[in-house]
Design a protein around this motif. Structure first.
Motif, short mmCIF file in Angstrom:
data_model
loop_
_atom_site.label_atom_id
_atom_site.label_comp_id
_atom_site.label_asym_id
_atom_site.label_seq_id
_atom_site.Cartn_x
_atom_site.Cartn_y
_atom_site.Cartn_z
N LEU A 47 -0.60 5.95 -5.51
CA LEU A 47 0.40 5.07 -5.12
C LEU A 47 0.01 3.69 -5.33
CD1 LEU A 47 2.99 4.24 -3.69
CD2 LEU A 47 1.94 4.23 -1.68
N VAL A 48 0.76 2.82 -6.02
CA VAL A 48 0.10 1.52 -6.27
C VAL A 48 0.95 0.50 -5.26
CG1 VAL A 48 0.10 -0.41 -8.02
CG2 VAL A 48 -0.14 2.13 -8.74
N ALA A 49 2.09 0.46 -5.08
CA ALA A 49 2.87 -0.43 -4.20
C ALA A 49 4.44 0.20 -4.01
CB ALA A 49 2.97 -1.67 -5.14
N SER A 56 9.83 -5.35 2.83
CA SER A 56 8.25 -5.08 3.19
C SER A 56 7.54 -4.50 2.24
CB SER A 56 8.35 -4.46 4.59
OG SER A 56 8.85 -4.89 5.72
N ALA A 57 6.59 -5.02 1.88
CA ALA A 57 5.67 -4.47 0.65
C ALA A 57 4.23 -4.04 1.25
CB ALA A 57 5.54 -5.59 -0.37
N SER A 58 3.82 -3.17 0.44
CA SER A 58 2.50 -2.57 0.88
C SER A 58 1.83 -2.15 -0.47
CB SER A 58 2.62 -1.29 1.60
OG SER A 58 3.37 -0.32 0.86
N TYR A 59 0.51 -2.24 -0.74
CA TYR A 59 -0.18 -2.20 -1.96
C TYR A 59 -1.58 -1.29 -1.60
CZ TYR A 59 2.35 -6.37 -3.14
OH TYR A 59 3.46 -7.04 -3.42
N ALA A 60 -1.86 -0.73 -2.70
CA ALA A 60 -3.17 -0.05 -2.63
C ALA A 60 -4.28 -1.01 -2.66
CB ALA A 60 -3.33 0.93 -4.09
N GLY A 65 -4.07 -8.24 -4.12
CA GLY A 65 -4.16 -9.88 -4.70
C GLY A 65 -4.01 -9.96 -5.88
N ARG A 66 -3.76 -8.95 -6.63
CA ARG A 66 -3.49 -8.97 -8.12
C ARG A 66 -2.09 -8.51 -8.50
NH1 ARG A 66 -6.30 -5.63 -11.44
NH2 ARG A 66 -6.53 -3.86 -9.81
N PHE A 67 -1.48 -7.50 -7.94
CA PHE A 67 -0.19 -6.81 -8.13
C PHE A 67 1.10 -7.60 -7.26
CE2 PHE A 67 -1.47 -2.92 -10.57
CZ PHE A 67 -2.54 -3.72 -11.34
N THR A 68 1.92 -7.88 -7.58
CA THR A 68 3.14 -8.25 -6.50
C THR A 68 4.47 -7.16 -6.98
OG1 THR A 68 2.26 -10.32 -6.54
CG2 THR A 68 4.51 -9.98 -5.79
N ILE A 69 4.67 -6.61 -5.78
CA ILE A 69 6.08 -5.99 -6.04
C ILE A 69 7.28 -6.71 -5.52
CG2 ILE A 69 5.74 -4.58 -3.74
CD1 ILE A 69 6.86 -2.20 -5.34
N SER A 70 8.46 -6.56 -6.31
CA SER A 70 9.70 -7.25 -5.78
C SER A 70 10.71 -6.29 -6.16
CB SER A 70 9.57 -8.63 -6.29
OG SER A 70 9.58 -8.68 -7.86
N SER A 84 -4.37 -10.23 -13.62
CA SER A 84 -5.85 -10.00 -13.62
C SER A 84 -6.31 -8.48 -13.77
CB SER A 84 -6.49 -10.54 -12.40
OG SER A 84 -6.21 -12.03 -12.03
N LEU A 85 -5.75 -8.10 -14.95
CA LEU A 85 -5.70 -6.55 -15.21
C LEU A 85 -7.08 -6.47 -15.39
CD1 LEU A 85 -2.25 -6.07 -16.80
CD2 LEU A 85 -3.10 -4.99 -14.99
N LYS A 86 -7.54 -5.01 -15.11
CA LYS A 86 -8.73 -4.48 -15.42
C LYS A 86 -8.63 -3.31 -16.16
CE LYS A 86 -10.17 -6.07 -10.84
NZ LYS A 86 -10.72 -5.54 -9.64
#
Length: 116
Positions: A47-49, A56-60, A65-70, A84-86
């Motif tokens: 699960l990423v986001a 309400s959003a949640s993230y791995a 701090g790098r990904f934003t879901i909307s 800031s992809l890796k």
């Protein structure tokens, strides 16, 4: 039957950005949690986001701090802004729509490759 169609994947250099989109058909989109999973070669899907119907959003931890879901309920679309992809973000990304007591609906996936 609701269908999910992802777009926006591709090849990007480390440190770059991509925005994934997932458009849903039908009228139920706004009532459910939607989000993104990813699966890298040889690894389990993770699960990423996710974002609830209330926004309400949640993230791995790995993407905080790098990904934003909307989501845009008027367009039946969920987005994943990836900054800031890796190289370790390289994976197939799948959007989902979660329905309590019913099967989750999945998109077909979009490939993201982070490489120089």
């Amino acid at each position: 039957q609701v269908q999910l169609v992802e777009s926006g994947g591709g090849l990007v250099q480390p440190g770059g950005s991509l925005r994934l989109s997932c458009a849903a058909s039908g009228s139920i989109f706004s009532f459910y949690t939607v989000g993104w999973y990813r699966q890298a070669p040889g690894k389990q899907r993770e699960l990423v986001a996710g974002i609830t119907d209330g926004g309400s959003a949640s993230y791995a931890e790995s993407v905080k701090g790098r990904f934003t879901i909307s989501r845009d309920n008027a367009k039946n679309t969920v987005y994943l802004q990836m900054n800031s992809l890796k190289p370790e973000d390289t994976a197939d990304y799948y959007c989902y729509l979660a329905r309590p007591l019913r099967a989750t609906i999945w998109g077909q996936g979009t490939q993201v490759t982070v490489s120089s």
